[in-house]
Scaffold this active site. Structure first.
Site, mmCIF file in Angstrom:
data_model
loop_
_atom_site.group_PDB
_atom_site.id
_atom_site.type_symbol
_atom_site.label_atom_id
_atom_site.label_comp_id
_atom_site.label_asym_id
_atom_site.label_seq_id
_atom_site.Cartn_x
_atom_site.Cartn_y
_atom_site.Cartn_z
ATOM 1 N N SER A 71 -32.448 54.661 -12.061
ATOM 2 C CA SER A 71 -32.460 56.113 -11.930
ATOM 3 C C SER A 71 -33.889 56.642 -11.855
ATOM 4 O O SER A 71 -34.194 57.532 -11.054
ATOM 5 C CB SER A 71 -31.737 56.750 -13.123
ATOM 6 O OG SER A 71 -31.835 58.159 -13.081
ATOM 7 N N TRP A 105 -35.196 55.850 -8.483
ATOM 8 C CA TRP A 105 -34.585 56.729 -7.480
ATOM 9 C C TRP A 105 -35.384 58.024 -7.345
ATOM 10 O O TRP A 105 -35.502 58.574 -6.251
ATOM 11 C CB TRP A 105 -33.147 57.046 -7.890
ATOM 12 C CG TRP A 105 -32.439 58.001 -6.976
ATOM 13 C CD1 TRP A 105 -31.712 57.704 -5.859
ATOM 14 C CD2 TRP A 105 -32.392 59.441 -7.087
ATOM 15 N NE1 TRP A 105 -31.218 58.845 -5.272
ATOM 16 C CE2 TRP A 105 -31.621 59.928 -6.015
ATOM 17 C CE3 TRP A 105 -32.920 60.351 -7.998
ATOM 18 C CZ2 TRP A 105 -31.365 61.276 -5.827
ATOM 19 C CZ3 TRP A 105 -32.674 61.700 -7.810
ATOM 20 C CH2 TRP A 105 -31.903 62.152 -6.737
ATOM 21 N N HIS A 106 -35.944 58.490 -8.457
ATOM 22 C CA HIS A 106 -36.657 59.759 -8.429
ATOM 23 C C HIS A 106 -37.974 59.690 -7.670
ATOM 24 O O HIS A 106 -38.445 60.716 -7.178
ATOM 25 C CB HIS A 106 -36.914 60.250 -9.856
ATOM 26 C CG HIS A 106 -35.728 60.897 -10.479
ATOM 27 N ND1 HIS A 106 -34.735 60.184 -11.120
ATOM 28 C CD2 HIS A 106 -35.345 62.209 -10.550
ATOM 29 C CE1 HIS A 106 -33.809 61.025 -11.558
ATOM 30 N NE2 HIS A 106 -34.150 62.243 -11.236
ATOM 31 N N GLY A 107 -38.578 58.531 -7.569
ATOM 32 C CA GLY A 107 -39.832 58.474 -6.839
ATOM 33 C C GLY A 107 -40.512 57.129 -6.922
ATOM 34 O O GLY A 107 -40.231 56.322 -7.810
ATOM 35 N N PHE A 112 -37.537 64.148 -3.839
ATOM 36 C CA PHE A 112 -36.757 62.980 -4.187
ATOM 37 C C PHE A 112 -35.648 62.716 -3.175
ATOM 38 O O PHE A 112 -35.030 61.687 -3.213
ATOM 39 C CB PHE A 112 -36.156 63.132 -5.581
ATOM 40 C CG PHE A 112 -37.165 63.480 -6.636
ATOM 41 C CD1 PHE A 112 -38.381 62.824 -6.670
ATOM 42 C CD2 PHE A 112 -36.919 64.472 -7.576
ATOM 43 C CE1 PHE A 112 -39.334 63.132 -7.622
ATOM 44 C CE2 PHE A 112 -37.869 64.774 -8.549
ATOM 45 C CZ PHE A 112 -39.071 64.112 -8.561
#
Length: 480
Positions: free
Chosen positions: A322, A325-327, A480
């Protein structure tokens, strides 16, 4: 086109009026209009991004059909993995190529080996993480036999590209959104008014709370080495409210906008800063993403059925993924790791399902125990957000190191304006009062005399008009 821009203020009423004017012409025409509006909305950022969105849509649409018609499990599995690989491949190239290349070079440099890798200078297509996850969930659900493929291309394209959720969610499921797209919709005045009210509160969160908190947070984080612990603490606190106001504000506007067209989107926030433990926080923050990882990663890994070690392992995996996934930055990975670390005690002690209802339900004030639980959970969240906001791991540790020293008890430099602090207090008070609704002002004023109720809405509109920037300001989750 930003939700908080004048362009959108013209775009939305035009599409809304056209949409209901052609209602008598049938559902198909309405869906075509929404799809055309969605493609226009998306192309306003960069028309070249539109081709990638359409390619992703075509890939998953035809993959779904071909998997359904496949004569053998082997062919079905091949088609499934082809779609997953291509989807993740595009996401990897646009979002993570430079990160992996730079990390590889840095790793080898520690051993005295110099590598040269070419970086690619590309603009990250807005919303790619969100519509990629829409398509992935659709293909996975077909492969697992949970749904049948959608054969109407317009309806499927609208599921992927519906403009309120296209660039920053909520991350929808075909099982939830596609049936609504295929069902005739009748104008519901009360639903439309409710949508307008939610849009209004979302704009307040973004324009008044997030954008004003951003000024102070940016000042502190951009020059963090210049400030004392008390100032750094205020900067971290301002970012904590900024990201909540920004992202939950976007979700409110998206959900409210969809209601204007007779469509219900998944709830994305449920007053997370009133959580009593980290497990509850993650049931209330970015709900559509958390549930996506639970259904498509955590449960396939074994979920909570295995032994304690497996549950701990699976928890770290989904939180680190997770974060990634954000960056493409190690700060996001550490942020995910920290959240996993914070939630592990409740998993070990099997208390992670203790707080399923909103705090102090049916009561005006929380108990002392609930208050302390909220304060401790909120404090852990603020610490984790420092890594999320920092430009590097080094800066995050520098801030935390400077935060926990004697300067924390000194007067802060350039404190936020008193009026901003007052607005934050009022904002949190309204959120607390309205915490049992789907959004804070859902039920505020419904029993008031009309003149009082509309005065309340007018005050919010005036505040938004006073603070709104002409061209709008970007939402954090666009990156994102």
């Amino acid at each position: 086109m930003l939700f908080n821009s004048l362009n959108f203020a013209f775009f939305l009423p035009i599409i809304f009026c056209l949409y209901w004017l052609i209602n008598k012409n049938g559902l198909k025409i309405q869906n075509i209009l929404l799809l055309a509006a969605s493609y226009y909305f998306y192309s306003c950022w960069d028309y070249r991004f539109l081709f990638l969105l359409i390619f992703s849509t075509l890939l998953d649409y035809f993959t779904g059909l071909k998997m359904e018609d496949a004569k053998s499990l082997k062919l079905k599995r091949f088609l499934f993995w082809l779609s997953v690989t291509v989807n993740l491949g595009f996401l990897g190239v646009f979002k993570y190529y430079n990160f992996f290349a730079e990390s590889l070079i840095s790793s080898f440099s520690h051993f005295g080996i110099t590598l040269h890798a070419s970086a690619i200078n590309v603009i990250l297509p807005v919303g790619i993480s969100f519509y990629t996850f829409h398509g992935l969930s659709y293909v996975i659900d077909i492969y697992k036999g949970r749904i049948k493929p959608e054969r109407n291309f317009v309806d499927y394209s609208l599921f992927v590209s519906f403009f309120p959720l296209l660039v920053a969610g909520p991350i929808e499921r075909a099982t939830h959104l596609l049936p609504q797209i295929k069902q005739k919709r009748v104008f519901d005045y009360s639903k439309a008014i409710d949508g307008c009210r939610q849009i209004l509160w979302g704009l307040f969160k973004k324009v008044i709370i997030a954008d004003n908190c951003a000024e102070y947070a940016n000042m502190v984080f951009n020059h963090s080495s210049n400030y004392t612990g008390s100032t750094l603490a205020l900067g971290a606190l301002m970012f904590t409210f900024q990201i909540y106001g920004d992202f939950s504000g976007y979700s409110d506007i998206a959900i409210g906008t969809a209601k204007l067209f007779g469509i219900d989107l998944l709830r994305n926030f449920a007053f997370p800063y009133f959580s009593r433990d980290m497990a509850e926080f993650w049931r209330r923050w970015h709900i559509s993403l958390s549930s996506w990882f639970k259904d498509y990663l955590y449960i396939p890994l074994g979920g909570s059925k295995g032994n304690l070690w497996m549950r701990i392992r699976n928890t770290f995996i989904i939180f680190i993924v997770s974060g990634f996934w954000h960056g493409a930055n190690w700060t996001f990975i550490i942020w995910g790791f920290l959240n996993a670390l914070f939630i592990i005690p409740s998993i070990v002690m099997k208390t992670n399902r203790n707080n399923l209802e909103i705090v102090a339900q049916g009561r005006l004030l929380p108990s002392f125990k609930e208050l302390m639980q909220m304060v401790s959970t909120f404090s852990l969240t603020v610490i984790a957000w420092i890594f999320f906001r920092s430009a590097s791991i080094g800066q995050a540790f520098q801030i935390i190191g400077d935060l926990f020293n004697r300067s924390l008890f000194t007067a802060p430099h350039n404190p936020p304006r008193p009026v901003m602090l007052l607005i934050l207090v009022v904002f949190m008070a309204v959120e607390w009062i309205g915490r049992e609704g789907r959004y804070a002002i859902e039920n505020v004023g419904l029993r008031w005399p009309p003149i009082l109720r509309w005065s309340f809405y007018s005050i919010i509109i005036v505040f938004i008009g006073m603070y709104m920037q002409t061209g709008g300001s970007d939402f954090i989750y666009f990156q994102f």
